[in-house]
Design a protein around this motif. Structure first.
Motif, PDB file in Angstrom:
ATOM      1  N   ASP A 166      25.403  -5.614  29.777  1.00 29.72           N
ATOM      2  CA  ASP A 166      26.799  -5.353  29.478  1.00 29.72           C
ATOM      3  C   ASP A 166      27.471  -6.648  29.041  1.00 29.72           C
ATOM      4  OD1 ASP A 166      26.594  -2.676  30.082  1.00 29.72           O
ATOM      5  OD2 ASP A 166      27.032  -2.984  32.209  1.00 29.72           O
ATOM      6  N   GLY A 167      28.587  -6.507  28.326  1.00 28.53           N
ATOM      7  CA  GLY A 167      29.238  -7.671  27.727  1.00 28.53           C
ATOM      8  C   GLY A 167      29.613  -8.759  28.711  1.00 28.53           C
ATOM      9  N   GLU A 171      37.098 -12.518  21.765  1.00 26.75           N
ATOM     10  CA  GLU A 171      36.936 -11.070  21.882  1.00 26.75           C
ATOM     11  C   GLU A 171      35.770 -10.760  22.821  1.00 26.75           C
ATOM     12  OE1 GLU A 171      36.121  -7.227  18.959  1.00 26.75           O
ATOM     13  OE2 GLU A 171      36.534  -9.202  18.125  1.00 26.75           O
ATOM     14  N   PRO A 172      35.988  -9.916  23.810  1.00 29.46           N
ATOM     15  CA  PRO A 172      34.916  -9.632  24.772  1.00 29.46           C
ATOM     16  C   PRO A 172      33.718  -8.975  24.093  1.00 29.46           C
ATOM     17  CG  PRO A 172      36.733  -8.085  25.044  1.00 29.46           C
ATOM     18  CD  PRO A 172      37.204  -9.136  24.086  1.00 29.46           C
ATOM     19  N   LEU A 173      32.532  -9.329  24.577  1.00 27.76           N
ATOM     20  CA  LEU A 173      31.315  -8.750  24.027  1.00 27.76           C
ATOM     21  C   LEU A 173      31.109  -7.360  24.609  1.00 27.76           C
ATOM     22  CD1 LEU A 173      28.925 -11.824  24.329  1.00 27.76           C
ATOM     23  CD2 LEU A 173      30.123 -11.046  22.281  1.00 27.76           C
ATOM     24  N   GLY A 174      30.641  -6.455  23.776  1.00 34.40           N
ATOM     25  CA  GLY A 174      30.302  -5.125  24.245  1.00 34.40           C
ATOM     26  C   GLY A 174      28.878  -5.093  24.768  1.00 34.40           C
ATOM     27  N   PRO A 175      28.350  -3.907  25.053  1.00 38.77           N
ATOM     28  CA  PRO A 175      26.960  -3.795  25.513  1.00 38.77           C
ATOM     29  C   PRO A 175      25.996  -4.382  24.493  1.00 38.77           C
ATOM     30  CG  PRO A 175      28.139  -1.742  25.852  1.00 38.77           C
ATOM     31  CD  PRO A 175      29.032  -2.607  25.009  1.00 38.77           C
ATOM     32  N   MET A 176      25.005  -5.102  24.967  1.00 36.89           N
ATOM     33  CA  MET A 176      24.048  -5.780  24.103  1.00 36.89           C
ATOM     34  C   MET A 176      22.623  -5.471  24.538  1.00 36.89           C
ATOM     35  SD  MET A 176      25.444  -7.949  21.802  1.00 36.89           S
ATOM     36  CE  MET A 176      27.146  -8.399  21.426  1.00 36.89           C
ATOM     37  N   MET A 177      21.708  -5.630  23.600  1.00 33.72           N
ATOM     38  CA  MET A 177      20.284  -5.644  23.902  1.00 33.72           C
ATOM     39  C   MET A 177      19.818  -7.087  23.728  1.00 33.72           C
ATOM     40  SD  MET A 177      19.844  -2.502  24.645  1.00 33.72           S
ATOM     41  CE  MET A 177      18.063  -2.433  24.860  1.00 33.72           C
ATOM     42  N   GLY A 222      10.133 -14.319  31.325  1.00 38.50           N
ATOM     43  CA  GLY A 222      10.803 -13.032  31.487  1.00 38.50           C
ATOM     44  C   GLY A 222      12.305 -13.189  31.634  1.00 38.50           C
ATOM     45  N   ILE A 223      13.039 -12.128  31.274  1.00 38.91           N
ATOM     46  CA  ILE A 223      14.491 -12.113  31.416  1.00 38.91           C
ATOM     47  C   ILE A 223      14.907 -10.817  32.096  1.00 38.91           C
ATOM     48  CG2 ILE A 223      14.996 -13.628  29.455  1.00 38.91           C
ATOM     49  CD1 ILE A 223      15.510 -11.129  27.768  1.00 38.91           C
ATOM     50  N   VAL A 224      15.998 -10.892  32.848  1.00 36.77           N
ATOM     51  CA  VAL A 224      16.581  -9.711  33.487  1.00 36.77           C
ATOM     52  C   VAL A 224      18.094  -9.867  33.442  1.00 36.77           C
ATOM     53  CG1 VAL A 224      14.642  -9.257  35.031  1.00 36.77           C
ATOM     54  CG2 VAL A 224      16.490 -10.775  35.774  1.00 36.77           C
ATOM     55  N   PRO A 225      18.855  -8.761  33.486  1.00 37.78           N
ATOM     56  CA  PRO A 225      20.310  -8.878  33.593  1.00 37.78           C
ATOM     57  C   PRO A 225      20.689  -9.408  34.973  1.00 37.78           C
ATOM     58  CG  PRO A 225      19.628  -6.660  32.900  1.00 37.78           C
ATOM     59  CD  PRO A 225      18.411  -7.363  33.391  1.00 37.78           C
ATOM     60  N   LEU A 253      14.621 -20.290  37.895  1.00 39.25           N
ATOM     61  CA  LEU A 253      15.461 -19.247  37.323  1.00 39.25           C
ATOM     62  C   LEU A 253      16.708 -19.877  36.720  1.00 39.25           C
ATOM     63  CD1 LEU A 253      15.444 -16.077  37.166  1.00 39.25           C
ATOM     64  CD2 LEU A 253      17.022 -16.140  39.106  1.00 39.25           C
ATOM     65  N   PHE A 254      16.985 -19.552  35.444  1.00 41.47           N
ATOM     66  CA  PHE A 254      18.118 -20.099  34.710  1.00 41.47           C
ATOM     67  C   PHE A 254      19.134 -18.999  34.430  1.00 41.47           C
ATOM     68  CE2 PHE A 254      14.669 -22.977  33.890  1.00 41.47           C
ATOM     69  CZ  PHE A 254      15.238 -24.230  33.720  1.00 41.47           C
ATOM     70  N   GLY A 255      20.420 -19.318  34.504  1.00 37.47           N
ATOM     71  CA  GLY A 255      21.469 -18.391  34.105  1.00 37.47           C
ATOM     72  C   GLY A 255      21.938 -18.706  32.694  1.00 37.47           C
ATOM     73  N   ILE A 256      22.019 -17.692  31.836  1.00 39.28           N
ATOM     74  CA  ILE A 256      22.349 -17.898  30.419  1.00 39.28           C
ATOM     75  C   ILE A 256      23.477 -16.950  30.029  1.00 39.28           C
ATOM     76  CG2 ILE A 256      21.437 -17.916  28.064  1.00 39.28           C
ATOM     77  CD1 ILE A 256      18.614 -18.115  29.344  1.00 39.28           C
ATOM     78  N   ASP A 257      24.550 -17.494  29.476  1.00 38.85           N
ATOM     79  CA  ASP A 257      25.662 -16.679  28.999  1.00 38.85           C
ATOM     80  C   ASP A 257      25.291 -15.996  27.685  1.00 38.85           C
ATOM     81  OD1 ASP A 257      27.514 -17.330  31.069  1.00 38.85           O
ATOM     82  OD2 ASP A 257      27.812 -19.287  30.131  1.00 38.85           O
TER      83      ASP A 257
END
Length: 241
Positions: A81-82, A30-36, A129-132, A95-99
């Protein structure tokens, strides 16, 4: 020869064979919706659905406090966003990419998952630090170091962050990255030091470059002082808290 191999090594089949009408097709998750997405001072990550974060129509807003027992408060919160991923910067400039689906949902006083549980990191390397991560390569990533250096790298130069971390800035042995933000999040940037000094500048003063370009000296520091973070405002105002 095949008969000899069969006699010596033959055993019962270990896999189960089914007809095509005997199994159910795997359903897409199921796709994830908007998250914090939340980050603690020690670099633990967790997430909360946006609806839960805002409290919906009947509940009060969520106010997570990190892990009190370990004195590890939440220090950064970003909306994702999801379908997006999180980009996490370490003190070593990587810099790391995280699902999102690899980050646990925040519940109670649980801290979440540490970057070292997702990737191999060096001794002493910490998440700062993290960023979208944007869906399209627009804008850029702003990096600041303890010695007052700053760099603006375009997302196009960053790349996809699919498998391996990408080095964003070259550091000497006595320097470290203290924070990041995206140019989509800020038009005005502030560097602040442990002695309480603040430097404000417009993002236009820091044009985007590639990963190989050198950082510039953005702030002159007093003796024994160091930059401890950066922040920004989305509008072109010289006001921030």
């Amino acid at each position: 020869e095949l008969q000899a191999v069969r006699t010596a090594y033959g055993d019962a089949r270990r896999t189960k064979l089914l007809r095509s009408d005997q199994f159910e097709e795997e359903l897409d998750p199921e796709p994830l919706g908007p998250m914090m997405a939340l980050m603690t001072q020690r670099g633990y990550l967790s997430r909360i659905p946006l609806e839960t974060w805002t409290g919906g129509q009947r509940r009060k807003p969520v106010r997570p406090k990190g892990d009190r027992r370990r004195m590890d408060p939440i220090i950064q919160v970003v909306r994702v966003d999801g379908g997006q991923r999180i980009a996490g910067m370490t003190s070593e400039g990587r810099l790391f990419g995280i699902d999102l689906d690899r980050i646990p949902v925040h519940e109670g006083q649980e801290r979440g998952i540490h970057l070292s549980q997702l990737y191999t990191i060096e001794d002493g390397e910490t998440l700062v630090g993290i960023v979208p991560q944007p869906d399209s390569p627009t804008g850029g990533l702003i990096v600041a170091t303890a010695k007052g250096l700053a760099k603006h790298i375009s997302w196009e130069a960053v790349g996809s962050l699919q498998r391996r971390p990408v080095t964003m800035i070259s550091l000497d042995e006595t320097d470290r990255v203290v924070g990041i933000l995206t140019s989509n999040q800020a038009k005005t940037v502030a560097l602040y030091t442990q002695d309480g000094h603040v430097l404000l500048f417009a993002i236009d003063r820091l044009p985007p470059t590639n990963r190989e370009a050198k950082a510039i000296a953005a702030m002159t520091l007093g003796r024994n002082d160091q930059v401890i973070g950066l922040t920004g405002t989305a509008e072109r105002r010289w006001e921030m808290l």
